[in-house]
Design a protein around this motif. Structure first.
Motif, short mmCIF file in Angstrom:
data_model
loop_
_atom_site.label_atom_id
_atom_site.label_comp_id
_atom_site.label_asym_id
_atom_site.label_seq_id
_atom_site.Cartn_x
_atom_site.Cartn_y
_atom_site.Cartn_z
N THR A 517 -18.72 101.92 26.93
CA THR A 517 -18.82 102.31 25.33
C THR A 517 -17.77 103.29 24.77
O THR A 517 -17.13 103.98 26.39
CB THR A 517 -19.87 103.04 24.89
OG1 THR A 517 -20.29 104.67 25.12
CG2 THR A 517 -21.62 102.05 24.46
N ARG A 520 -18.72 107.22 26.79
CA ARG A 520 -18.61 107.05 27.94
C ARG A 520 -19.22 105.94 28.70
O ARG A 520 -18.57 104.46 28.09
CB ARG A 520 -20.27 106.98 28.30
CG ARG A 520 -20.69 107.71 29.99
CD ARG A 520 -22.38 108.44 29.94
NE ARG A 520 -22.57 109.07 31.47
CZ ARG A 520 -23.42 108.81 31.65
NH1 ARG A 520 -24.29 109.95 30.69
NH2 ARG A 520 -24.54 109.26 32.36
N TRP A 522 -20.54 103.80 32.68
CA TRP A 522 -21.42 104.06 33.14
C TRP A 522 -21.51 103.49 34.25
O TRP A 522 -21.84 104.39 35.96
CB TRP A 522 -22.64 104.27 32.93
CG TRP A 522 -23.51 104.96 31.63
CD1 TRP A 522 -24.36 105.16 32.19
CD2 TRP A 522 -23.65 104.49 30.31
NE1 TRP A 522 -24.87 106.04 30.49
CE2 TRP A 522 -24.32 105.42 29.79
CE3 TRP A 522 -22.92 103.59 29.32
CZ2 TRP A 522 -24.18 105.63 28.66
CZ3 TRP A 522 -22.35 103.75 28.29
CH2 TRP A 522 -24.00 104.75 28.09
N GLU A 554 -27.88 103.75 27.05
CA GLU A 554 -27.74 104.68 26.01
C GLU A 554 -29.93 105.51 25.77
O GLU A 554 -29.40 107.04 25.32
CB GLU A 554 -27.34 104.50 24.87
CG GLU A 554 -25.59 104.17 24.47
CD GLU A 554 -24.89 103.30 23.40
OE1 GLU A 554 -25.68 102.82 22.97
OE2 GLU A 554 -23.97 104.19 23.29
N ARG A 555 -30.17 104.50 26.04
CA ARG A 555 -31.84 104.85 25.51
C ARG A 555 -31.92 106.07 26.16
O ARG A 555 -33.03 107.03 26.00
CB ARG A 555 -32.47 104.13 25.34
CG ARG A 555 -33.85 104.11 24.91
CD ARG A 555 -34.75 102.92 25.08
NE ARG A 555 -35.40 102.69 26.45
CZ ARG A 555 -35.88 101.82 27.70
NH1 ARG A 555 -36.70 100.72 26.25
NH2 ARG A 555 -36.09 101.83 28.46
N GLU A 557 -30.64 107.99 28.27
CA GLU A 557 -29.76 109.07 27.98
C GLU A 557 -30.07 110.00 26.96
O GLU A 557 -30.39 111.44 27.20
CB GLU A 557 -28.00 108.86 27.37
CG GLU A 557 -27.06 110.47 27.53
CD GLU A 557 -25.89 109.43 27.19
OE1 GLU A 557 -25.64 109.41 26.47
OE2 GLU A 557 -25.08 109.56 28.97
#
Length: 703
Positions: A517, A520, A522, A554-555, A557
């Motif tokens: 994103t 970030r 990954w 994201e979830r 994180e």
């Protein structure tokens, strides 16, 4: 920029940097690129992103021998800083030595404008994507074409559109129609997707296409013939453009200069109902049956194959060699030999359907065969030849329709697989499995052969940035063994993964997409083993799949952060409990002040639990010390309310049952005023302003 020689013994990967993957036009371009690359002994590694992003991430840079940059040259200078060659695809010029491959925009737009003007239109609009070089070039050609015919180009709306998708074009055009009404009588769209979006907007606003507003497009993607009404468009060959780009980069790798700085693919006008013309674009070209040695059947098969290559002949071998089965079948019918069955003819038509899918082209192929039969029957002495030819033509028509239906059924099955894949992704997204071994399980619902998820290593290491292979989807033990391996960024994907991504077909695909994103990055997702028939179906939802996968990260994180906060709050709660226990222990000490006199200093608020503690401490102290007087020091109590007063009264009453008295110490003016305002009465309980005053009273009374 100088280009250093390439070691051909170890490197045969062409890198493709593209900011667009998921549309039908690109899918056909990529298919042409892969076929050409395989034929020349190269692999194509597709990387999603502009050259600047590809360079910044560094993945695959050491694997690639040369680059094709699609739609943008942003950051290309940095990407080519090591001297590798590059070809520009549908993007602005980069400099001498970097050939460009793109569509024929100028003449194509002039033909579209000519066609619309010939139908009586004068107020013609143009829509395209402002940031795309091809759309800008088409917009300039539109201005020129309108002015050359004495018409105003004021309805060039290029600057008003920033995306070229169907849904975006529909939404923006609705806004124009709501504001200005029927502002034009015809519209030229920069591509077919925008044209179909425009048709939806026009119809949703109550206008008719083409009666009120005619619409034409550009590309002739497969769905253009199926929209309502079927779309008039400029047909180009995306696969040929892709092939030309690969041929140019391979030539550069071998030190062969390009024959021209810009290579353009030709286009032809395909007239359908959306423009309002009565013309029909399915008429075949003039039949030419002459062939070497007078073999008319060979001539027919070659012309059928060339029909699929329109709008421009292909430099490669015949794209439809199976057409010879049809031509020889007609020859057998005329000669009285055994006819090929429908299944055999269907297998012969299937490659044509897969290559083109255009109803007009496939119909034109049947019309060519019918015309060839008519010519041969004109000189046939056998009266039964006409009957046998009609029988063969009936089988050919049926076989063509069956091949077309089979292809459509395959598309429906692809959509069903897509729905299942999306459901599986949604299930994983809503479960904890997305962080376990099942992270790539959704690929089971697709035609992807191998998948790999690689995450950035926490530490760069001595060799620079690296990725760690987190999970794979494969039935290849060599690829399964890659899990946990650390790979330098420039050497990713590893050879085992590239080998597993090669399908049996000559048009395999290997795609590398960032899992990132704006906040970030990954790592990256690699999908391989896609083949021509399924590639377009899998590219269309690719962005959605990646978005869902990013959402799982994201979830995770967020859940990790929330768990950290929960752990922190739990630790704080435990500390608070321990502190409260200490306060309770220290806030109710029993101190023998004088013989028979106990002092209990209270600290903090008094709730129900604390009141019970005070009661137990007082009674226990009185019994233990044989006390006759208890002084409760309220100096450390912040306030006394009705509940606190009731607790003190209860304590005094229970103490009297043991033969002792209770007095309150440390009641200041503020506390006394509050007790009066609340109507609190402490009967039979002596109250002292200070401990000294209480001691003096006890001393005078002789205890």
């Amino acid at each position: 920029m100088s280009m250093r020689p390439v070691d051909q013994r170890t490197r045969n990967v062409i890198g493709l940097a593209s900011v667009f993957f998921d549309n039908s036009f690109n899918a056909m371009v990529f298919a042409g690129m892969h076929r050409a690359a395989r034929e020349r002994g190269y692999e194509l590694l597709m990387i999603y992103g502009a050259p600047a992003a590809v360079r910044a991430r560094g993945l695959g840079l050491d694997r690639v021998v040369g680059w094709i940059s699609m739609y943008t040259i942003d950051g290309l200078e940095e990407l080519l800083s090591d001297g590798k060659p590059a070809v520009i695809f549908c993007a602005p010029p980069f400099g001498p030595g970097y050939p460009i491959v793109r569509a024929e925009n100028h003449d194509s737009i002039h033909r579209l404008v000519d066609h619309l003007v010939g139908l009586g239109h004068r107020r013609i609009a143009y829509i395209g994507k402002l940031t795309s070089d091809d759309f800008v070039e088409r917009g300039k050609a539109f201005d020129e074409a309108m002015r050359a015919r004495g018409l105003s180009a004021e309805l060039n709306l290029l600057s008003e559109f920033h995306e070229c998708t169907m849904f975006y074009a529909e939404r923006r055009l609705r806004e124009f129609l709501e504001r200005d009404g029927k502002f034009c009588t015809a519209l030229v769209a920069g591509n077919d997707e925008m044209a179909m979006g425009a048709i939806h907007a026009i119809q949703a606003h109550g206008y008719r296409v083409p009666e009120d507003i005619a619409v034409v497009g550009f590309d002739d993607v497969s769905v253009a013939q199926h929209c309502d009404p079927p779309l008039t468009t400029m047909r180009q060959d995306p696969a040929l453009l892709g092939r030309l780009a690969v041929e140019r980069i391979v030539d550069l790798i071998h030190g062969i200069p390009p024959p021209e700085p810009v290579t353009r693919g030709s286009a032809e006008l395909v007239v359908r109902r959306s423009c309002g013309s009565a013309g029909w674009g399915a008429a075949p070209p003039a039949l030419e049956l002459d062939a070497a040695g007078g073999d008319w059947q060979r001539g027919l098969s070659r012309q059928l194959s060339r029909l699929l290559e329109r709008p421009a002949p292909s430099p490669r071998p015949l794209v439809w060699p199976e057409a010879e089965v049809i031509a020889r079948g007609l020859g057998a019918a005329l000669a009285g030999a055994e006819l090929p069955d429908v299944a055999t003819l269907e297998r012969a038509f299937a490659p044509a359907v897969a290559h083109s899918g255009s109803i007009e082209v496939l119909l034109a192929a049947v019309m060519l065969v019918e015309e060839a039969a008519a010519r041969q029957l004109a000189g046939a002495p056998d009266p039964g030849a006409a009957r046998r030819a009609q029988a063969f033509l009936g089988r050919a028509r049926l076989a063509q329709q069956r091949a077309l239906v089979t292809s459509e059924r395959s598309s429906v099955q692809s959509l069903e697989r897509l729905i299942r894949a999306n459901m599986e992704m949604s299930r994983l997204l809503a479960s904890k499995q997305a962080r376990a071994d099942e992270r790539l399980a959704w690929l089971r619902q697709t035609s992807v052969r191998v998948g790999c998820l690689a995450l950035w290593a926490d530490d760069p290491g001595p060799g620079g940035r690296a990725v760690v292979i987190d999970s794979v989807y494969t039935d290849d033990p060599a690829v399964a063994a890659l899990v946990g391996r650390r790979v330098p960024a420039g050497q990713f994907p590893p050879p085992e993964l590239l080998d597993a991504a090669k399908p049996d077909e000559a048009s395999g695909h290997c795609v590398m997409i960032p899992i990132a994103t704006a906040r970030r990055d990954w790592g990256t997702l690699v999908l391989g083993g896609l083949h021509t028939e399924s590639f377009a179906d899998n590219l269309q939802p690719l962005a959605m799949w990646v978005s869902l996968l990013v959402a799982t990260f994201e979830r995770d994180e967020i859940e990790t952060a929330l768990q950290g906060e929960r752990d922190m709050l739990a630790a704080a709660y435990e500390r608070e409990r321990a502190l409260a226990s200490t306060v309770r222990e220290l806030g109710c000490p029993v101190i023998p002040l004088l013989p028979g006199v106990l002092l209990i200093s209270l600290i903090g608020a008094i709730d129900a639990a604390r009141a019970q503690q005070i009661l137990e401490a007082v009674l226990s102290g009185v019994a233990r010390e044989r006390a006759r007087w208890v002084l409760l020091d309220l100096t450390g109590v912040p306030l006394v309310d009705e509940a606190t007063a009731a607790a003190l009264a209860q304590t005094a009453q229970a103490t009297r049952l043991l033969g002792a008295r209770v007095s309150l110490v440390g009641v200041g003016p503020t506390m006394a005023q509050r007790m009066v305002s609340l109507g609190i009465e402490l009967r039979d309980i002596a109250v002292f302003q200070s401990l000294a005053a209480a001691i003096r009273q006890l001393t005078r009374a002789g205890r």
